[in-house]
Design an enzyme around this catalytic site. Structure first.
Site, mmCIF file in Angstrom:
data_model
loop_
_atom_site.group_PDB
_atom_site.id
_atom_site.type_symbol
_atom_site.label_atom_id
_atom_site.label_comp_id
_atom_site.label_asym_id
_atom_site.label_seq_id
_atom_site.Cartn_x
_atom_site.Cartn_y
_atom_site.Cartn_z
ATOM 1 N N PHE A 128 0.848 -1.190 0.000
ATOM 2 C CA PHE A 128 0.000 0.000 0.000
ATOM 3 C C PHE A 128 0.888 1.246 0.000
ATOM 4 C CE2 PHE A 128 -2.869 3.127 1.960
ATOM 5 C CZ PHE A 128 -3.970 2.973 1.138
ATOM 6 N N ARG A 372 -12.614 -4.017 -6.676
ATOM 7 C CA ARG A 372 -12.387 -4.709 -5.403
ATOM 8 C C ARG A 372 -13.699 -4.807 -4.629
ATOM 9 N NH1 ARG A 372 -8.417 -2.131 -0.858
ATOM 10 N NH2 ARG A 372 -10.047 -0.568 -0.919
#
Ligand SMILES: *Cc1c(COP(=O)(O)O)cnc(C)c1O
Length: 413
Positions: A128, A372
């Site tokens: 991330f 997602r």
């Protein structure tokens, strides 16, 4: 030959679901299928009621007395004790503070200090971004002596070397949902003399985590995803008891001082986990988080994990069954190696996701081409999975996503 799954099959799964009562604790709009609890968990009755009470009765009536009278001052520790149970830590090893990014900064700096002479921070190239940015900023601040070494997720074990100071990884990958082998990687890092920092942003409250069992040194995690603390709710950090009084974190604010209300001139860190605090805790959002944690603690983690895996598997299977030939590809691993989200690529992922959201199926888009979908087992029903796929199928068949309004990019995706 696999049999066809019907909506009736899934409605029956809901009837038999041991977690079915938890959904009532959340105020979700009736016409919405919310598959984005991995990004922002929904508001619970617990949080709404607690924030109302804190505002009206505590802040409203008792004002500054509330720091003592209502225990605001040790709420970071008390909420930390609750999270500790969810991540396999001792009660005094977790504290709630700041954001995940800031906690990572504090712990990464503390960890590097424990490994003088070692220069490598090892991480995953597709970690991330904030985790990588924080490491880059810290390296710069420390004078550029360290290197952030980024490798493919499959190459971590082989890349731990004697120059490695810290292995810094996100346990569940934010895009694909792939779970890293926490125990094995931690062990290998320790054998090489390195420390580990695990980011549990997509793990805490979503699957069993055993920080003590894996002998983890440091961890950070997020309060507003699966823990449902609310937008911008504070994050948490974990420091193994054996390291707590050895570390020095650089944000030496007064809340981490051993006696903040003596107002002394010199910084002296508190003992234990408390030295990792910096400034005054955000009581409203911290109270919201503290209240919602009671929901996560009431749920049986084994049932939660089983349902999470089953929801993801049903979703993947239904997409194969209902949406073949549309160029949608699953990029998530099988259930045992996957967190609580499932992701697919498509060349028009952004527009398709916008169309789904407009039709009440809320997932999210991650650049460049990922759709997602998060399956938080406390409030997602099996029948929701059917309805979400039926909506997706209609969007694909009608090519509704081709309309120009679905191509406009907002600042948050
Ligand atoms: C969501 C997330 C964060 C969020 O960090 P903030 O400081 O709260 O913005 C950090 N790391 C990972 C892996 C995440 O998924």
């Amino acid at each position: 030959m696999t049999t066809v799954v019907t909506r009736t099959d899934l409605a029956l799964c809901d009837v038999a679901d041991p977690l079915r009562e938890f959904r009532k604790l959340f105020d979700l709009p009736d016409d919405l299928i919310y598959l984005d609890g991995n990004s922002l968990g929904p508001v619970s009755r617990h949080s709404a009621e607690r924030v109302r009470r804190v505002v009206q009765e505590q802040w409203g009536q008792d004002l500054i007395k509330s720091w003592n009278k209502h225990g605001w001052i040790d709420l970071p520790q008390r909420a930390g004790e609750k999270i500790a149970k969810l991540v396999g830590a001792k009660p005094n090893e977790v504290i709630v503070a700041d954001s995940t990014s800031v906690n990572l900064f504090k712990l990464l700096a503390a960890a590097l200090r424990l490994r003088p002479g070692r220069t490598i921070i090892l991480s995953e190239d597709s970690n991330f971004p904030t985790d990588l940015y924080i490491a880059q900023g810290l390296i710069d601040l420390l004078g550029g002596q360290h290197e952030l070494r980024l490798v493919d997720g499959t190459a971590i074990l082989g890349s731990i070397k004697k120059q490695t100071a810290v292995v810094m990884l996100t346990h569940v990958h934010y895009k694909t949902g792939r779970i890293h082998e926490m125990e094995q990687i931690t062990k290998k890092a320790h054998e090489a003399g390195a420390l580990v920092i695990w980011d549990l942003a997509h793990s805490a409250g979503a699957l069993p985590v055993d920080l003590n069992g894996c002998n983890v040194d440091f961890a950070v995690g997020c309060g507003y995803k699966y823990l449902n603390g609310g937008p911008g709710a504070p994050a948490f950090l974990y420091v193994a008891e054996r390291l707590q009084n050895e570390i020095k974190q650089p944000l030496s604010g007064w809340m981490g001082h051993k006696a903040p209300f003596e107002f002394g001139t010199d910084y002296e860190p508190a003992q234990g986990i408390t030295r990792n605090l910096c400034g005054t805790p955000p009581i409203l959002s911290l109270s919201s988080l503290d209240a919602s944690l009671d929901i996560a603690l009431a749920a049986d983690m084994k049932a939660l994990r089983e349902k999470s895996m089953a929801l993801g598997d049903v979703f993947i299977r239904l997409i194969e069954q209902e949406c073949p030939g549309f160029g949608i590809e699953c990029i998530s691993p099988p259930a045992a190696q996957r967190g609580s989200q499932v992701s697919f690529t498509h060349e028009n992922a952004y527009a398709i996701m916008q169309t789904l959201i407009q039709r009440g199926v809320v997932g999210d888009f991650r650049a460049p081409d990922v759709m997602r979908f998060g399956f938080a087992p406390l409030y997602i029903r099996y029948a929701d999975v059917w309805d979400a796929v039926a909506t997706l199928r209609n969007v694909l068949e009608t090519r509704a996503w081709e309309q120009p309004q679905y191509r406009v990019r907002a600042s948050v995706t």
